[in-house]
Scaffold this motif. Structure first.
Motif: not given
Length: 247
Positions: A160-182
């Motif tokens: 999925l990551d390769w198929y939908f790149e670029p931008g796949y990791q930044r897509r928020r289809l579920l509308g979750v606003p919480v960023p991944q923690p560092g």
């Protein structure tokens, strides 16, 4: 895979409901043979000397140093796969989502880093698990659960990551606003298992007390081995990656 004619093996497409058991009561560790650990050699000693030198020079690491726990050559990875299929796979399924404070491995394969480093083809593990069921009677729920973890999650999400790149990791289809923690520099990597788990702890839980890591462990995977026997960066990178946490 796990299909007999046009029907799923065992008459069901998923055995997920069988694989959600809590750990046995009154035990600190699951009753399975421990995974084989690699034997360190002169390259490990060289890497440890480099890490100690860098630490003296002011570089901060996550975790505590200790014996290498993960394969860095194909022979070690294959030995761990054979041991898992024979001794640990039967107990993997029921407790794949369980946790015990005194048992960091339970019946998991400890093969993620071997896939990520290109030491094992994921399909070799998948085929081996299927043969363990068909030839040696391994429990189907455990086999189906293990195969689903690789094909249904690791490789599927990777593609999925390769198929939908670029931008796949930044897509928020579920509308979750919480960023991944560092990473949380103030959090102890050797903290307790129990209690409410903060997201950063989940990312770092494998680092205690298994060794220093130059980077945080990730959940991404490599579908086909593309890494060289020793990744870019030389022997230090390869051996340090071998001590990076993995499930």
């Amino acid at each position: 895979m796990l299909v007999d004619g046009d029907e799923p093996a065992g008459g069901r497409w998923s055995f997920d409901s069988d694989n959600r058991q809590p750990p046995p009561k009154g035990v600190d560790r699951l009753d399975v043979p421990p995974p084989p650990m690699p034997r360190e050699d002169e390259i490990d000693a060289e890497v440890r000397a480099d890490l100690d030198r860098w630490e003296r020079e002011g570089i901060r690491f996550v975790g505590r140093d200790g014996p290498r726990r993960f394969p860095v050559i194909t022979r070690e990875a294959q030995a761990r796969l054979r041991h898992f299929l024979k001794h640990r796979l039967p107990r993997f399924g029921p407790y794949e989502d369980a946790m015990l404070a005194g048992d960091p491995w339970l019946a998991h394969s400890l093969l993620s880093s071997s896939f990520n480093l290109g030491l094992l083809d994921p399909m070799a593990a998948v085929r081996g698990a299927e043969q363990a069921y068909r030839r040696h009677g391994a429990p189907l729920p455990s086999v189906e659960g293990f195969i689903r973890q690789i094909l249904g999650w690791r490789d599927f999400v990777w593609h999925l990551d390769w198929y939908f790149e670029p931008g796949y990791q930044r897509r928020r289809l579920l509308g979750v606003p919480v960023p991944q923690p560092g990473a949380d520099p103030g959090q102890r990597p050797d903290g307790p298992h129990h209690g409410p788990a903060r997201p950063a702890r989940r990312h770092r839980r494998g680092t205690r007390p298994g060794g220093k890591a130059l980077r945080q462990p990730t959940v991404t995977s490599v579908s086909r081995p593309r890494a060289r026997r020793r990744p870019a960066g030389g022997r230090v990178a390869a051996r340090n990656a071998g001590r990076t946490p993995g499930r």
